[in-house]
Motif scaffolding. Sequence first.
Motif, mmCIF file in Angstrom:
data_model
loop_
_atom_site.group_PDB
_atom_site.id
_atom_site.type_symbol
_atom_site.label_atom_id
_atom_site.label_comp_id
_atom_site.label_asym_id
_atom_site.label_seq_id
_atom_site.Cartn_x
_atom_site.Cartn_y
_atom_site.Cartn_z
ATOM 1 N N ILE A 102 67.456 68.681 68.355
ATOM 2 C CA ILE A 102 68.644 68.165 67.673
ATOM 3 C C ILE A 102 69.818 69.015 68.141
ATOM 4 N N ASP A 103 70.804 68.388 68.794
ATOM 5 C CA ASP A 103 71.918 69.165 69.315
ATOM 6 C C ASP A 103 73.025 69.301 68.281
ATOM 7 N N ASN A 104 74.082 70.000 68.659
ATOM 8 C CA ASN A 104 75.182 70.284 67.733
ATOM 9 C C ASN A 104 75.952 69.032 67.321
ATOM 10 N N ASN A 105 75.822 67.959 68.091
ATOM 11 C CA ASN A 105 76.508 66.708 67.756
ATOM 12 C C ASN A 105 75.678 65.817 66.838
ATOM 13 N N GLY A 106 74.491 66.295 66.466
ATOM 14 C CA GLY A 106 73.641 65.512 65.575
ATOM 15 C C GLY A 106 72.816 64.469 66.293
ATOM 16 N N THR A 107 72.536 64.668 67.578
ATOM 17 C CA THR A 107 71.710 63.733 68.341
ATOM 18 C C THR A 107 70.261 64.210 68.351
ATOM 19 N N LEU A 108 69.370 63.362 67.888
ATOM 20 C CA LEU A 108 67.945 63.668 67.921
ATOM 21 C C LEU A 108 67.362 63.131 69.210
ATOM 22 N N CYS A 109 66.793 64.005 70.007
ATOM 23 C CA CYS A 109 66.157 63.608 71.254
ATOM 24 C C CYS A 109 64.662 63.456 71.005
ATOM 25 N N VAL A 110 64.131 62.277 71.322
ATOM 26 C CA VAL A 110 62.705 61.993 71.167
ATOM 27 C C VAL A 110 62.076 61.973 72.544
ATOM 28 N N LYS A 111 61.122 62.836 72.751
ATOM 29 C CA LYS A 111 60.465 62.956 74.055
ATOM 30 C C LYS A 111 59.641 61.711 74.357
ATOM 31 N N SER A 112 59.747 61.223 75.572
ATOM 32 C CA SER A 112 58.986 60.040 75.989
ATOM 33 C C SER A 112 57.509 60.379 76.116
ATOM 34 N N GLY A 113 56.671 59.352 75.949
ATOM 35 C CA GLY A 113 55.238 59.526 76.139
ATOM 36 C C GLY A 113 54.529 60.203 74.994
ATOM 37 N N THR A 114 55.137 60.233 73.820
ATOM 38 C CA THR A 114 54.504 60.839 72.647
ATOM 39 C C THR A 114 54.167 59.751 71.623
ATOM 40 N N ASP A 115 53.529 60.162 70.528
ATOM 41 C CA ASP A 115 53.141 59.207 69.498
ATOM 42 C C ASP A 115 54.330 58.698 68.690
ATOM 43 N N ILE A 116 55.468 59.369 68.781
ATOM 44 C CA ILE A 116 56.639 58.976 68.002
ATOM 45 C C ILE A 116 57.400 57.881 68.745
ATOM 46 N N ASP A 117 57.564 56.758 68.078
ATOM 47 C CA ASP A 117 58.295 55.619 68.633
ATOM 48 C C ASP A 117 59.738 55.688 68.142
ATOM 49 N N ALA A 118 60.660 55.929 69.059
ATOM 50 C CA ALA A 118 62.070 56.080 68.677
ATOM 51 C C ALA A 118 62.615 54.838 67.992
ATOM 52 N N SER A 119 62.084 53.664 68.346
ATOM 53 C CA SER A 119 62.568 52.433 67.717
ATOM 54 C C SER A 119 62.182 52.344 66.241
ATOM 55 N N ARG A 120 61.232 53.163 65.823
ATOM 56 C CA ARG A 120 60.823 53.198 64.421
ATOM 57 C C ARG A 120 61.760 54.048 63.575
ATOM 58 N N LEU A 121 62.617 54.810 64.226
ATOM 59 C CA LEU A 121 63.482 55.753 63.518
ATOM 60 C C LEU A 121 64.885 55.190 63.369
ATOM 61 N N THR A 122 65.553 55.601 62.297
ATOM 62 C CA THR A 122 66.942 55.205 62.083
ATOM 63 C C THR A 122 67.670 56.338 61.366
ATOM 64 N N VAL A 123 68.985 56.255 61.346
ATOM 65 C CA VAL A 123 69.779 57.248 60.622
ATOM 66 C C VAL A 123 70.595 56.583 59.520
ATOM 67 N N ALA A 124 70.544 55.261 59.435
ATOM 68 C CA ALA A 124 71.300 54.515 58.424
ATOM 69 C C ALA A 124 70.348 53.633 57.630
ATOM 70 N N SER A 125 70.695 53.355 56.385
ATOM 71 C CA SER A 125 69.815 52.595 55.499
ATOM 72 C C SER A 125 70.527 51.390 54.899
ATOM 73 N N THR A 126 69.734 50.386 54.551
ATOM 74 C CA THR A 126 70.296 49.157 53.988
ATOM 75 C C THR A 126 69.571 48.693 52.725
ATOM 76 N N VAL A 127 68.464 49.339 52.361
ATOM 77 C CA VAL A 127 67.684 48.917 51.198
ATOM 78 C C VAL A 127 67.524 50.093 50.247
ATOM 79 N N PHE A 128 67.834 49.854 48.963
ATOM 80 C CA PHE A 128 67.847 50.940 47.995
ATOM 81 C C PHE A 128 67.202 50.506 46.684
#
Length: 318
Positions: A257-283
Motif C-alpha cells: 500500500i503506497d502513500n497515495n492509498g493504492t493497494l497493489c495486488v500481486k499477480s498469480g496469487t489466490d487473491i482476485d483483485a476483481s473481488r476487492l473494492t474500496v467503495a460500498s453501496t449496500v448497508f
Amino acid sequence: LVLLAISIGRRTSIELRLLRYHLDRTQAFYLARAGLERVSREKANDKETAFDTLDEPWSNKLNSGKEPEFKDFALGNGKFEVKYDYLETKENKTTFYGMQDELSKLNINKIIETTDTKVIDARSGEFKKLLENILKDSSVDVDGLVDKCIDWIDSDRDKRLYGREEYDQGIEPKNAPLNRLEELLMIDGFTAKIAAQIGNYVTVYGDGRVNVNTAPQEVLEAIGFDENSLKAQDIIKYRNDGIYIKEIKEGCGDFSIDNNGTLCVKSGTDIDASRLTVASTVFMAHSSGKVNAVTKKITTVVTIKPDESLHYVYWHED
C-alpha cells in the motif's frame, strides 16, 4: 350506583392505558423510521464517493462534543438510536452508531454461479476458511456446513457429490439464493448459536465484492490476506493510522500500500483483485425508537448509489 361507577371507572382506566400504549407505540415506530431516514441521508449526501471507510458519518457520526450523533437522539416525545456491533477482530468488538457496510462481509450466495449450478471452488473455500476461523470448535463439521449451504442455494435438485438434498429437518432445500440471513436456520447444522457467531461476517446482499476499508480481520483472511506478504492485520493497522485504500491495482509488483492509498495486488496469487473494492453501496441499519416504556425496532438493508434514490431490499420490524 357506587359499584357501577367503580366498574365503569376501572374499564375506562384500562382503555386509557391501552390508548396511551398504542399512541406511544405509533410514535416509537415513526421515531425508528426517522432514525433510518436520518442515517441513510448521511450516505446519500456523502460527497466523497470514491471510497468508503468506517470513520465516515454514515458509519459512526460524532457530534460537536465528540459523542455519537445517533445515540439516544432526542426527537419529539421520545428518542431514536441507530447502532451496530463491529468486530474488527473476534477479540475487539466496538459499538458504532450508524449503518453497517454489507460489503464488509462475505456474500455466501456468490458461492454459486448466478445462472448455473456450478460451484465456485474459491468462494466455497473462503466460506470454509471463515467458518474455521470463527467457530474454532472441533465438534462442528465445517465441511458439512459448507456442503449443505451449497445444496440449499444451488438450483440442482439432485443429490450432489459433495452433499445431499435430503435433510434431517425434513425441509426441502430452497434451490435458490438466500433472501435473508435468517434462512440459514433452515439448513441442517446451522444452529441459532452458529448463525449468531457468523452474522457479522457473512451477508446475502451485494455483488460479492469485499470493501478492504471496512472488512474485519476474519473476512480479509478468508479472501486471502493471511498467507501473503500483506496480511489482514497490516491492512487494519493502516486503517487505524488513518491511511485508507483509495485504489486497487493488480500486477504492479508485490503486495503493498503506497502513500497515495493504492493497494497493489500481486499477480498469480489466490487473491482476485476483481473481488476487492474500496467503495460500498449496500448497508444494514438497526434503528430503535423509544417513547416512555415502549420501544419499536426496525432493521433494514438499503442500497445507496451515487446520484440514485435509496432502495430498501430488506425490512423487518420488532
